[in-house]
Design an enzyme around this catalytic site. Structure first.
Site, PDB file in Angstrom:
ATOM      1  N   GLU A  23     -11.684   5.043  -5.556  1.00  0.00           N
ATOM      2  CA  GLU A  23     -11.934   3.605  -5.551  1.00  0.00           C
ATOM      3  C   GLU A  23     -12.290   3.100  -6.952  1.00  0.00           C
ATOM      4  OE1 GLU A  23     -11.243   1.957  -2.982  1.00  0.00           O
ATOM      5  OE2 GLU A  23     -11.002   3.664  -1.652  1.00  0.00           O
ATOM      6  N   ARG A  72       0.866  -1.186   0.000  1.00  0.00           N
ATOM      7  CA  ARG A  72       0.000   0.000   0.000  1.00  0.00           C
ATOM      8  C   ARG A  72       0.895   1.226   0.000  1.00  0.00           C
ATOM      9  NH1 ARG A  72      -2.600   4.181  -0.052  1.00  0.00           N
ATOM     10  NH2 ARG A  72      -4.760   4.436   0.653  1.00  0.00           N
ATOM     11  N   ARG A 123      -0.459  -5.482   5.256  1.00  0.00           N
ATOM     12  CA  ARG A 123       0.101  -4.985   4.004  1.00  0.00           C
ATOM     13  C   ARG A 123       1.372  -4.205   4.287  1.00  0.00           C
ATOM     14  NH1 ARG A 123      -4.896  -1.811   1.501  1.00  0.00           N
ATOM     15  NH2 ARG A 123      -4.719  -0.936   3.602  1.00  0.00           N
TER      16      ARG A 123
END
Length: 297
Positions: A99, A91, A138
């Site tokens: 999105e 990320r 992540r």
């Protein structure tokens, strides 16, 4: 018959001596003339060859790891292959693109396509900050297109992909402490893109996002970039979602593992788990069909 007078020996000797003297005088004159017209050859010039300038080496306090991007999830999330062959979901720190996965926002598809064009199957360099992973395991990183040397503002503008997303108008700033090394610079880059109406900032006023500076987590002012980046040692990610911890800001709608309540509003790309239990109000909207299972797939 008349007789021809023969020269006397004395006269013959005189003529010979006179001729010899003239011959010697001529040779000396020729030697003098030749010397006066011939100049000595100049000494050859010696041209020094400059030593090649060595390429600067990265600062010992500036550590990165080279990886290969294998898949683009969306505009701000990618999967990479590490040097040891592991696959990590990364990320990008400090930015948030619209999105384009579980729900679709204006300019989300463009942001995802831009990241795919720039990063797919490309070698990049990852730089971590104070916090190496999020609660979903992540890896959090700044993604460099060229191996950085010092991390100067100029290098960030030219070669860091996080910064390029902001400058080209595909993302907004999202600061999540303690990862704030470039936070102030990112705000400046976003302002430049907005003033130039670049990318999503050029949308119609009703479609364009609000020029907010999002800070998730502790309400602290991002510190300036005086702190150095810790040495990059990336540990393997956990294979299971982190267990839910009572009293640590976890929302009760998600009993399987810890997901904080909004803000910010999260979606399935922000969580490492799938097919988990959803009960009650579901403030993040993970259970779109109301069957009690979040992020199915």
């Amino acid at each position: 018959m008349a007789r021809t007078a023969r020269p006397s020996p004395a006269r013959t000797a005189g003529v010979f001596l006179t001729g010899l003297a003239l011959l010697m005088t001529g040779c000396q004159a020729g030697a003098t003339d030749t010397g006066s017209t011939t100049s000595p050859s100049p000494a050859p010039r010696i041209t020094s060859i400059p030593e090649p300038t060595p390429r600067p080496t990265p600062s010992p306090e500036f550590e990165t790891e080279q990886v290969t991007v294998r898949r683009v999830v969306d505009g701000d999330t990618v999967e990479v292959e590490m040097a040891d062959g592991r696959t990590e979901k990364v990320r990008l720190i400090g930015v948030d693109t619209p999105e384009s996965t579980t729900r679709h926002e204006r300019y989300g598809s463009e942001a995802s396509a831009y990241t795919s064009k720039e990063l797919s199957d490309r070698d990049v360099w990852l730089e971590t900050d104070a916090g190496e992973r999020d609660r979903y395991s992540r890896l959090l990183a700044y993604v460099w297109l060229v191996r950085p040397l010092t991390g100067s503002d100029g290098e960030v503008r030219e070669n860091m992909f996080n910064a390029r997303l902001l400058l080209d108008g595909f993302a907004q700033v999202m600061t999540v402490p303690p990862n704030v090394k470039y936070a102030e610079l990112f705000v400046l880059l976003q302002s430049e893109a907005r003033e130039a109406r670049t990318g999503l900032w050029g949308l119609d006023p009703e479609e364009a996002p609000a020029p907010a500076r999002r800070t998730v987590g502790a309400a602290t002012t991002p510190r300036l970039r005086a702190a150095t980046t810790p040495r990059l040692t990336i540990a393997p990610r956990r294979t299971t979602a982190p267990p839910r911890q009572q009293g640590s800001g976890c929302h009760p709608s998600y009993p399987d593992f810890c997901i904080p309540p909004p803000p910010p509003d999260l979606d399935c790309k922000h969580v490492s788990g799938s097919n988990f239990t959803v009960q009650g109000e579901d403030p993040h909207g993970f259970d779109g069909d109301d069957d009690g299972v979040g992020c199915e797939g």
